[in-house]
Design an enzyme around this catalytic site. Structure first.
Site, mmCIF file in Angstrom:
data_model
loop_
_atom_site.group_PDB
_atom_site.id
_atom_site.type_symbol
_atom_site.label_atom_id
_atom_site.label_comp_id
_atom_site.label_asym_id
_atom_site.label_seq_id
_atom_site.Cartn_x
_atom_site.Cartn_y
_atom_site.Cartn_z
ATOM 1 N N SER A 1 -10.869 0.054 -5.463
ATOM 2 C CA SER A 1 -10.503 1.037 -4.439
ATOM 3 C C SER A 1 -10.574 2.415 -5.074
ATOM 4 C CB SER A 1 -9.082 0.768 -3.932
ATOM 5 O OG SER A 1 -8.600 1.848 -3.155
ATOM 6 N N TYR B 1 -0.088 -1.441 -5.289
ATOM 7 C CA TYR B 1 -1.512 -1.427 -4.948
ATOM 8 C C TYR B 1 -2.324 -0.602 -5.945
ATOM 9 C CZ TYR B 1 -5.770 -1.324 -2.176
ATOM 10 O OH TYR B 1 -7.072 -1.470 -1.752
#
EC number: 1.1.1.209
Length: 318
Positions: A163, A175
């Protein structure tokens, strides 16, 4: 003086584009993809199936596997896979070995991932981080290690979906931590496997509309996290903090989340089929124009911008 430099730069750009567009011959090679219940994984599985690849799709749920199987050709095969379960990973690795035989596995796409709780770090527990890391970092590592012999056998490719938040930690929670970890694993794996003909690419998407960015899910998990906080911590932040945080998050996600998932799957396909796959791909306008440039700015600048955007705790001292 400038003309030779401009011509040299133009020539380099043309040669790079020509090299980048070179593809391998059409193939029915085996590709294993994790997280095929929805999102990028499901779309990529169907996309590669239509191109003639023999897709082996790992799904978390029976319903996800059944739905995918109904949409695909007989070339595509599904299996249930929980990447956080080492025993299940080993069982699936044996299943893949049986399927590919002496041919080996040409492609592995580590796609499965979760968002976890996105919110202020002091609200979280170690278990909150552990749950996300087990899926987003340790899971892909386990799957990759289990399948490396088959990938080496075919001189294949590993494609890890990280990401842009693996390049810049824009929020609290597991995350960003998990994606930074997968980036590091991918970089070391690329160097370690290069002598054996295995190529490793990283795809760093911006924000896209997938289950990971589902606003309803993100908001409900953060509200549940707030509800379990001790009164003292709630007092530090104040009730208005949560409402403002959710409102800002909603506004940002609605603004930048891209519905065109094919921008990501096209990069994934290129990493698998190009004669010279790139080391990194950054699909999404926000990745190219916002997050990646921001990752090169001084930390003081990034901190100031994010502090300005997000709400301040009620008992802030600065």
């Amino acid at each position: 003086m400038w003309l030779p430099l401009l011509l040299g730069a133009l020539l380099w750009a043309v040669l790079w584009l020509l090299r980048d567009r070179q593809s391998l011959p059409a193939s029915d090679a085996f590709i294993f993809i994790t997280g095929c219940d929805s999102g990028f994984g499901r779309l990529l599985a169907l996309q590669l199936d239509q191109k003639g690849f023999q897709v082996l799709a790992g799904c978390l749920t029976p319903s996800g596997a059944e739905d995918l199987q109904q949409m695909a050709s007989s070339r595509l095969h599904t299996t249930l896979l929980d990447i956080t379960d080492p025993q299940n990973v080993q069982q699936v690795a044996k299943w893949v070995k049986t399927r590919v035989g002496e041919t080996g596995l040409f492609g592995l796409v580590n796609n499965a991932g979760v968002a976890g709780i996105i919110g202020p770090t002091p609200w979280l527990t170690q278990d909150d981080f552990q749950r996300v890391l087990s899926v987003n970092t340790l899971g892909p590592i386990g799957v990759t290690l289990a399948l490396l012999p088959l990938l080496q056998q075919a001189r294949g490719r590993v494609v890890n979906i990280t990401s842009v938040l693996g390049r810049i930690a824009a929020n609290g929670g597991g995350y960003c931590v998990s994606k930074f970890g997968l980036e590091a694993f991918s970089d070391s794996l690329r160097r370690d496997m290069a002598p054996f003909g295995v190529q490793v690419s990283i795809v760093e998407p911006g924000f896209f509309r997938t289950p990971v960015t589902n606003l309803e899910s993100l908001e409900s998990t953060l509200k549940a996290c707030w509800a379990r906080l001790p009164p003292a911590i709630q007092a530090h932040y104040g009730e208005a903090f949560l409402d403002t945080y959710l409102r800002v998050q909603r506004r940002i996600m609605n603004l930048i989340c891209d519905p065109e998932l094919t921008k990501v799957t096209s990069c994934l396909e290129h990493a698998l089929t190009a004669r010279h796959p790139r080391t990194r791909y950054s699909p999404g306008w926000d990745a190219k124009l916002l997050w990646l440039p921001a990752s090169y700015l001084p930390a003081r600048v990034v901190d100031a911008v994010l502090t300005w955007i997000l709400p301040r705790p009620a008992q802030s001292v600065s």
